[in-house]
Design an enzyme around this catalytic site. Structure first.
Site, PDB file in Angstrom:
ATOM      1  N   GLU A 105       0.613   2.187   7.677  1.00  0.00           N
ATOM      2  CA  GLU A 105       1.442   2.640   6.481  1.00  0.00           C
ATOM      3  C   GLU A 105       2.027   4.416   7.144  1.00  0.00           C
ATOM      4  OE1 GLU A 105      -1.851   2.722   3.959  1.00  0.00           O
ATOM      5  OE2 GLU A 105      -2.195  -0.174   4.332  1.00  0.00           O
ATOM      6  N   HIS A 123       0.347  -1.280   0.294  1.00  0.00           N
ATOM      7  CA  HIS A 123       0.379   0.041   0.207  1.00  0.00           C
ATOM      8  C   HIS A 123       0.896   1.070   0.032  1.00  0.00           C
ATOM      9  CE1 HIS A 123      -4.004  -1.830   1.697  1.00  0.00           C
ATOM     10  NE2 HIS A 123      -3.529  -2.319   0.543  1.00  0.00           N
ATOM     11  N   GLY A 163      11.261 -15.457 -11.221  1.00  0.00           N
ATOM     12  CA  GLY A 163      11.725 -15.094  -9.706  1.00  0.00           C
ATOM     13  C   GLY A 163      13.169 -14.668  -9.622  1.00  0.00           C
ATOM     14  N   TYR A 186      -9.815   4.658   2.669  1.00  0.00           N
ATOM     15  CA  TYR A 186      -9.901   3.230   3.753  1.00  0.00           C
ATOM     16  C   TYR A 186     -11.840   3.923   3.864  1.00  0.00           C
ATOM     17  CZ  TYR A 186      -5.796   1.237   4.948  1.00  0.00           C
ATOM     18  OH  TYR A 186      -4.890   0.299   4.462  1.00  0.00           O
ATOM     19  N   GLY A 213      12.239 -18.937 -12.972  1.00  0.00           N
ATOM     20  CA  GLY A 213      12.661 -17.831 -14.491  1.00  0.00           C
ATOM     21  C   GLY A 213      12.743 -16.583 -13.796  1.00  0.00           C
ATOM     22  N   PRO A 245      -0.666 -10.231  -5.334  1.00  0.00           N
ATOM     23  CA  PRO A 245      -1.274 -10.236  -4.413  1.00  0.00           C
ATOM     24  C   PRO A 245      -0.933 -11.449  -3.981  1.00  0.00           C
ATOM     25  CG  PRO A 245      -2.855 -10.304  -6.250  1.00  0.00           C
ATOM     26  CD  PRO A 245      -2.049 -10.768  -6.926  1.00  0.00           C
ATOM     27  N   ARG A 257       2.922  -0.997 -11.679  1.00  0.00           N
ATOM     28  CA  ARG A 257       3.690  -2.149 -11.451  1.00  0.00           C
ATOM     29  C   ARG A 257       4.613  -2.556 -10.427  1.00  0.00           C
ATOM     30  NH1 ARG A 257      -0.699  -2.208 -12.999  1.00  0.00           N
ATOM     31  NH2 ARG A 257      -0.942  -4.295 -14.285  1.00  0.00           N
ATOM     32  N   GLN A 258       5.008  -3.146  -9.623  1.00  0.00           N
ATOM     33  CA  GLN A 258       6.268  -3.492  -8.847  1.00  0.00           C
ATOM     34  C   GLN A 258       6.746  -4.503  -9.263  1.00  0.00           C
ATOM     35  OE1 GLN A 258       3.161  -4.147  -5.805  1.00  0.00           O
ATOM     36  NE2 GLN A 258       3.529  -2.365  -4.708  1.00  0.00           N
ATOM     37  N   TYR A 259       8.059  -4.021  -9.112  1.00  0.00           N
ATOM     38  CA  TYR A 259       9.966  -4.495  -9.613  1.00  0.00           C
ATOM     39  C   TYR A 259      10.676  -4.699  -8.288  1.00  0.00           C
ATOM     40  CZ  TYR A 259       7.167  -4.112 -14.161  1.00  0.00           C
ATOM     41  OH  TYR A 259       5.934  -4.214 -15.070  1.00  0.00           O
ATOM     42  N   SER A 260      11.036  -5.817  -8.608  1.00  0.00           N
ATOM     43  CA  SER A 260      11.904  -6.038  -7.263  1.00  0.00           C
ATOM     44  C   SER A 260      13.214  -5.465  -7.742  1.00  0.00           C
ATOM     45  CB  SER A 260      12.548  -7.806  -7.409  1.00  0.00           C
ATOM     46  OG  SER A 260      11.780  -8.738  -6.729  1.00  0.00           O
TER      47      SER A 260
END
Length: 393
Positions: free
Chosen positions: A137, A85, A273, A95, A271, A388, A204-207
Site C-alpha cells: 500500500e 485499502h 455492472g 494494522y 444491470g 468484499p 463507497r467505491q464507484y467505477s
C-alpha cells in the site's frame, strides 16, 4: 520469513478456520468497533449488516492459513485488497489494532483450543502478512500522489452535472474544486467517494464509467435499496445532492482493468455492472476490431449507457428479462429472458476470447460456470465483484 514450526502450526488450524472462520470474524468486528468506534468511518456499514464483510474476511484468513507455505499464491488477492485499502485511506497504524482484535476473537471463539503455541504462531503470521500489505500500500499511495495530477488522500470535487441514465440511475460528472487537471486512469478502475451522513463518514467505491480525460470523472450510481426497502446510505445521499455540491474523492484505483490483446474481446454486463465495462469498451475498440458487448438488464427502462455503446465500433447485443413484442421485432433486444449456455455458445466468436464480466454475483457465477463448461480458460475470464471480494468458481 516464518519458521517451519510456525508454518506447520498455522496449517494445523486450517480445518477449524474452515468451520469457525465466520464466527471469528464476526466476533472480531464486534470487539474492534466496540473499542474503536472511529473505525466505523472507514468500514462499510452495509457490508457489516449483510455479513458480506465477515464472510470475505473469514475466507481471506482461511486462504492465508492454507497457503502460508506458498505466500506467492495469495499475492494477487493482496494487491486487489491493497487497492481498496489505498482507495479508502487505510493507514499503517491501523494494522496493529486489527491484529490485536483478530487474535482476541480467535481466542474467544476457540477457547481452550487456542493454545499459547497457536496464538503465538498466529501473532507472528499476522505480523508478516500485515507488513506485506503495508509495504504494498505504501507503493500505491506514493504512485497515486506522484502521478501527474495526483493527490494524497481525499480531494474536494463538485458535481458539475447530473444526468438521468435509466430508472433509478444517475451519472455524476465530477470536477476538482481547484480546477487542476485530473490524472489518467486505467479503463475499469474506480474512485472512492466519501460523504458525511448522521454521525459517521461513509465511503463507497464507484467505477469510472467514461474514458479517461483531464476535465472530469464520471460515476454512474444506482440508488440502492436493501431487502427491507431502506435506501442505500451513500447512493441515496448522492442522488439528493444538487449540481454544485461538493464531495470528497480519492485518486483512481483497482486491478480490474482492460488489457490489450489481439484476441477477440467480449464484455458481458448485468444491470449497473455495465459501468466499468463502458470505459473498457471505449479503449478496446481503439485497438481491436473484434469486440462484442452483451448487456443484460431487467427491461428497456433499465438499459443504461446503451446509446454510448451503440455508437462504438463493436457488436452490441441487449438481453431483456422482459421484452415487448415490438422490442423483439424491432431488434431492440436480441434475447428475452436469462442468458443460457446455448445462447452464449451461439454468440461467442471464439473460446479464445478475453471475457470481462461485471454484474450481480449470482449472475456472474452462472455465466462463469457456462464459460468454463464451454472451454474458455479461467485465465481469460476477468471479473469484478462490487464490495468484499468473493470467488466465482
Amino acid at each position: 520469513m516464518l519458521s517451519n514450526e510456525t508454518i506447520q502450526i498455522i496449517k494445523s488450524t486450517v480445518p477449524v478456520l474452515e468451520q469457525k472462520g465466520k464466527d471469528i470474524t464476526t466476533r472480531f468486528y464486534s470487539l474492534m468497533f466496540q473499542d474503536h468506534p472511529g473505525l466505523l468511518n472507514v468500514f462499510n456499514h452495509s457490508n457489516q449488516k449483510n455479513e458480506r464483510q465477515q464472510t470475505a474476511l473469514a475466507k481471506a484468513v482461511y486462504a492465508a492459513a492454507a497457503n502460508i507455505d506458498q505466500l506467492d499464491k495469495i499475492i494477487p488477492v493482496v494487491k486487489q485488497v491493497a487497492h481498496k485499502h489505498r482507495s479508502i485511506g487505510v493507514k499503517p497504524e491501523q494494522y496493529p489494532i486489527v491484529g490485536e482484535y483478530l487474535l482476541k476473537a480467535i481466542k474467544d471463539v476457540l477457547g481452550e483450543a487456542a493454545t499459547p503455541e497457536i496464538m503465538n504462531a498466529w501473532a507472528e503470521t499476522y505480523g508478516v502478512l500485515a507488513q506485506v500489505f503495508i509495504d504494498t500500500e505504501k507503493e500505491m499511495y506514493e504512485a497515486a500522489e506522484k502521478q501527474a495530477g495526483g493527490w494524497e488522500g481525499y480531494k474536494n470535487f463538485f458535481i458539475d452535472r447530473k444526468v438521468q441514465e435509466s430508472e433509478g440511475v444517475l451519472s455524476f460528472y465530477l470536477k476538482p474544486v481547484d480546477h487542476e487537471s485530473l490524472p489518467s486512469f486505467l479503463p475499469g478502475q474506480y474512485i472512492s467517494v466519501r460523504v458525511k451522513q448522521f454521525e459517521h463518514l461513509h465511503i463507497r467505491q464507484y467505477s469510472l464509467s467514461d474514458a479517461p480525460n483531464e476535465e472530469y470523472f464520471r460515476i454512474t450510481v444506482k440508488q440502492e435499496t436493501n431487502k427491507e426497502g431502506q435506501s442505500g446510505t451513500v447512493s441515496s445521499t448522492l442522488h439528493h445532492f444538487a449540481e454544485g455540491e461538493v464531495l470528497e474523492v480519492s485518486a483512481p484505483a483497482g486491478e480490474f482493468v482492460y488489457e490489450t490483446t489481439e484476441n477477440p474481446v467480449v464484455f458481458i454486463s448485468g444491470g449497473v455492472g455495465v459501468t466499468p465495462l463502458v470505459s473498457m469498451a471505449k479503449k478496446a475498440v481503439e485497438e481491436n476490431e473484434n469486440v462484442t458487448f452483451i448487456q443484460a438488464v431487467k427491461d428497456r427502462s433499465h438499459q443504461l449507457l446503451a446509446n454510448e455503446l451503440k455508437q462504438l465500433n463493436l457488436r452490441y447485443m441487449a438481453c431483456y428479462e422482459q421484452a415487448t413484442d415490438e422490442e423483439k421485432a424491432s431488434g431492440a433486444c436480441q434475447l428475452e429472458g436469462y442468458i443460457t449456455k446455448d445462447w452464449l455458445q451461439e454468440n461467442l466468436t471464439s473460446t479464445n476470447s478475453h471475457i470481462y464480466l461485471c454484474g450481480p454475483i449470482a449472475f456472474m457465477k452462472v455465466l462463469y460456470g457456462y464459460l468454463v463448461d464451454m472451454g474458455v480458460t479461467e485465465e481469460y475470464i476477468h471479473y469484478e465483484v462490487f464490495g468484499p471480494s468473493v470467488g466465482l468458481a
